[in-house]
Each structure stands twice: as C-alpha cells, then as structure tokens.
Design an enzyme around this catalytic site. Structure first.
Site, mmCIF file in Angstrom:
data_model
loop_
_atom_site.group_PDB
_atom_site.id
_atom_site.type_symbol
_atom_site.label_atom_id
_atom_site.label_comp_id
_atom_site.label_asym_id
_atom_site.label_seq_id
_atom_site.Cartn_x
_atom_site.Cartn_y
_atom_site.Cartn_z
ATOM 1 N N ALA A 160 0.856 -1.189 0.000
ATOM 2 C CA ALA A 160 0.000 0.000 0.000
ATOM 3 C C ALA A 160 0.887 1.232 0.000
ATOM 4 O O ALA A 160 2.087 1.155 0.297
ATOM 5 C CB ALA A 160 -0.922 0.015 1.220
ATOM 6 N N LYS A 161 0.305 2.349 -0.343
ATOM 7 C CA LYS A 161 1.005 3.632 -0.255
ATOM 8 C C LYS A 161 -0.042 4.718 -0.159
ATOM 9 O O LYS A 161 -1.143 4.596 -0.702
ATOM 10 C CB LYS A 161 1.868 3.873 -1.497
ATOM 11 C CG LYS A 161 3.052 4.805 -1.251
ATOM 12 C CD LYS A 161 4.151 4.099 -0.471
ATOM 13 C CE LYS A 161 5.427 4.911 -0.426
ATOM 14 N NZ LYS A 161 6.535 4.135 0.131
ATOM 15 N N GLY A 162 0.304 5.782 0.528
ATOM 16 C CA GLY A 162 -0.643 6.875 0.662
ATOM 17 C C GLY A 162 0.063 8.181 0.885
ATOM 18 O O GLY A 162 1.288 8.242 1.009
#
Length: 426
Positions: free
Chosen positions: A116-118
């Site tokens: 994931a990345k944000g």
C-alpha cells in the site's frame, strides 16, 4: 527495469508514471514465469484506492483543504503495508504505483504483508508543527475505517517521520478507545516503536553491499565506495561499511560531494539529520554531484532521491557495480544502458528493504506487547536480508536475467503462488 516514475515512453516522450512503470515491470517479469494470466491481470490493478478531503484550521484561523490518498494494492499475503508521504506531487496514480512496488518489496523479503502507499498533496515545509499534527489527525480520521493492525499499517515516508506516526497512532487509538500501537510502524520507541528502525534501510543496504562484494570476490578491505546522499539511508550505510573495512572515498549532499581517495572518516562527517547539508563544509576536496557519478570506484550507492541515473548520465557512471539505496534511483533507460555496459545493478526492492523488514519486527513486538533488544533486531534483520539475497541469487544464476529482474521474479512467484492457493472469491 527501474521502479522510477520518470522513465520516458518512446511514443510520447513524456514522463512515465509510477503506475505505468510498475505495470510494465510486472508484465516483463511475468514472461519468465508460468503464471495464470488472470493473476497478472489482477495484479495490474489495486484492490482499492481511497481519496479523501482533509480540511485543517491554520494557525492564523483560516482553513485550508488538502487531498489525501491511500492506495491498497494487494493483501493476498497479509495486511497492506506502506508509507504515508506529505509532498506536493502526491497523486492517485503515484500512490497506486508505489503501492505495487511495496507488494513486490514485501514479497521479495517473504513478509506476511501486502503493498500500500498513501499521502497528502501538501508541502510539509509550509506547515507549522501544530498544523502538521492537525493535518495528520484529520487524515487519520478520514481513513480510520480502512486502517488497522490487521488491515493496513502505514509507516513514515517522504515528508513524514516518527512523530507523524505517533500522532497517527494516537488519533486512531482515541477513536478505538484503546491503545493500538500496531496500527503504524516507524514510531518512537517510547510509544511502541522498534529499536533499530530508523537506521534499518541503511543497514540493509550495507548488508547487501557486503553480500555483493562476496559474490563478486571483492574483499571489503579492497573495495572503494561512493555514496550519493548522506541522509538516513546513505549515512548509515556508509558508516557501517566503513566499520566493516570498506574505503568510503566520497559522500554527498545537495551542495556537492566530499572526496578523499584515501578514505573518509564517515563518523566525523555529520549526516543530514545531524547537520543539514554540511558535507562540503567538512571536505578538503569538493566535487560536483556530476563528478561524483563519474568516479572510478568499485561500488556506487545512490541513496538520495529517485531518477538520478538517467539516459543523460548512465554512460558516464564510473563504478563497477551499483547498489540502489534510494527508491527508484535508476530510470528505465538508465538501467538499460548500465546493463548494456555490463554494470550490475542491485535493485532497491532488495537493497533498502530493511525498513519494511524492521517495520515487520515492530509490528510483531506491538501485537505481542514484547520489545526486542537492538541486538536481536540487528541479528534478525541480517538473517532476513541474507535469506532474501540467497533467493535472488538462485534466480539470477538459473536464468539469463538482471539482478532487478531476478528480485522481481522471486517476488512475483511468491505472490502468484499465494493467489493460486487462495483462489478467487466468486
């Protein structure tokens, strides 16, 4: 092929997005494996992407509104895992592409996490400490339903730090009615962070560099190394390799490079965290950053930012081997040129994976409410890094591929096997 988001497509001559590059790498590596094409198709897309509006009150009483994202790519092996970045250039597709790379990085290390990345599209230098805290707490609230120690576990990234993670953990815990340290990693140790987490990416770069030297029969005591970027990754890697007997002949920051062919006392040179942009102030001989890339050394470690080895300078790289310390420091074209020149490039998803690996250790400590000693963390990290290196070596030696492709083959084969075992929910 690089994990750079600034590679250039032949058709448009426009910068290639992180998502396009990640998908192209996935398709390329899939050609080397007997994988169900439907799994590859599924992996080309994130499971979900959350876009949220993040309003905050500024110190002067005005209100600013920012846009935040959390891209959750794949969770077949475990909870989503990946950083939160605060940077003006944060976009949906960037988060999706970086989330895909986190999936590969966790898989090459065989960690029970997905990718994931944000982040938030904001310049953190324009925020006061109080404004950054309010931004973090509001962002956490907007994403609270999709985060959790068994759902999605953020970590620091560009523009964020352990304090940011402490605020995030506190905001999440307040809404849960109990302290939940395992919802984030990269926290200060006093609130559940792991010893050794800050230096872990640099330590893993040093461990893999030593393994590379062993593989190519280069004793560390006879190895010269240049390091671009003297921040948390570059400084820790340089100092550890220095302690192990390598000769660090150059280190750099944005102001230029310090050069000493007889070897630099790395502990006497302040890192960026200790004294920002102070490298050249301690140098007798200063080189430009362009000259740093051309140095005739055994190993070059780009450990600053992405997209620094490109079509424009790959022909002038003077090192025999490149070990990537930063994320995506080599563009696709640059990577091709280095391969054609016979310069091995050990990829970022392996070399700097110490960060996510010690994040895994931190998560284990949090959910078990039992802290590890620094010695235990370092011993476990070394074992995990050497295990991953050995797995990549098997693919490198058995196939006619680059080190980068070998690492991706290890990662994709593990993810595909997990998908095949779990099947597809009707």
């Amino acid at each position: 092929m690089s994990t750079s988001n600034q590679a250039t497509t032949e058709e448009t001559a426009e910068p290639e997005s992180a998502l396009e590059t990640a998908r192209r790498q996935l398709r390329r590596v899939a050609e080397h494996l007997d994988i169900d094409p439907s799994i590859v198709t599924r992996l080309e897309h994130p499971k979900q992407v959350h876009e949220v509006t993040v309003p905050i009150e500024r110190d002067d009483g005005s209100v600013s509104v920012f846009t935040g994202y959390r891209a959750q790519h794949d969770s077949v092996k475990g909870p989503y895992k990946g950083g939160i970045r605060y940077h003006p250039a944060v976009t949906r597709n960037e988060c999706v592409g970086l989330g895909m790379w986190m999936t590969w990085k966790c898989a090459v290390m065989d960690l029970p996490f997905g990718g994931a990345k944000g982040g938030i599209a904001v310049d953190p230098t324009d925020l006061s400490t109080a404004e950054k805290e309010r931004l973090t707490r509001r962002f956490t609230q907007e994403l609270r339903d999709v985060l959790g120690p068994n759902r999605d576990i953020p970590a620091p990234d560009m523009g964020t730090d352990p304090q940011t993670m402490a605020w995030l953990m506190d905001a999440y815990s307040m809404q849960e009615g109990e302290t939940v340290p395992g919802v984030v990693t990269g926290k200060p140790p006093v609130v559940g962070g792991s010893k050794g987490r800050t230096e872990a990416p640099g330590r893993s770069v040093a461990i893999i560099t030593r393994a590379v030297c062993d593989y190519y029969d280069r004793p560390l005591s006879e190895t010269t190394i240049a390091v671009q970027g003297y921040g948390s990754v570059g400084a820790h890697a340089a100092r550890l390799l220095d302690e192990w007997g390598a000769t660090i002949v150059a280190v750099s920051d944005v102001e230029g490079a310090m050069y000493d062919p007889t070897g630099i006392d790395t502990h006497a040179v302040p890192s960026y965290d200790e004294e920002p942009n102070a490298v050249t102030e301690h140098a007798d001989t200063v080189l430009s950053n362009d000259e740093l890339f051309e140095l005739d050394v055994d190993i070059f470690i780009p450990a600053a930012v992405g997209n620094v080895i490109t079509e424009a300078n790959a022909d002038s790289i003077g090192a025999d081997i490149v070990v990537e310390g930063a994320n995506g420091p080599t563009t696709s074209t640059g990577d091709t040129i280095l391969n054609e020149r016979g310069i091995p490039v050990v990829p970022d998803i392996l070399a700097n994976a110490g960060g996510v690996t010690v994040s895994y250790f931190e998560w284990l400590q949090d959910i078990n409410r039992r802290s590890w000693t620094l010695e235990t963390v370092q011993e476990e990290l070394e074992a995990e890094m050497i295990g991953a290196w050995n797995a990549v070596c098997v693919e490198y030696e058995s196939r006619d591929v680059s080190w980068r492709d070998a690492a991706y083959i290890v990662a994709l084969s593990r993810i595909a096997e997990a998908h095949e075992s779990r099947g597809l929910w009707p």
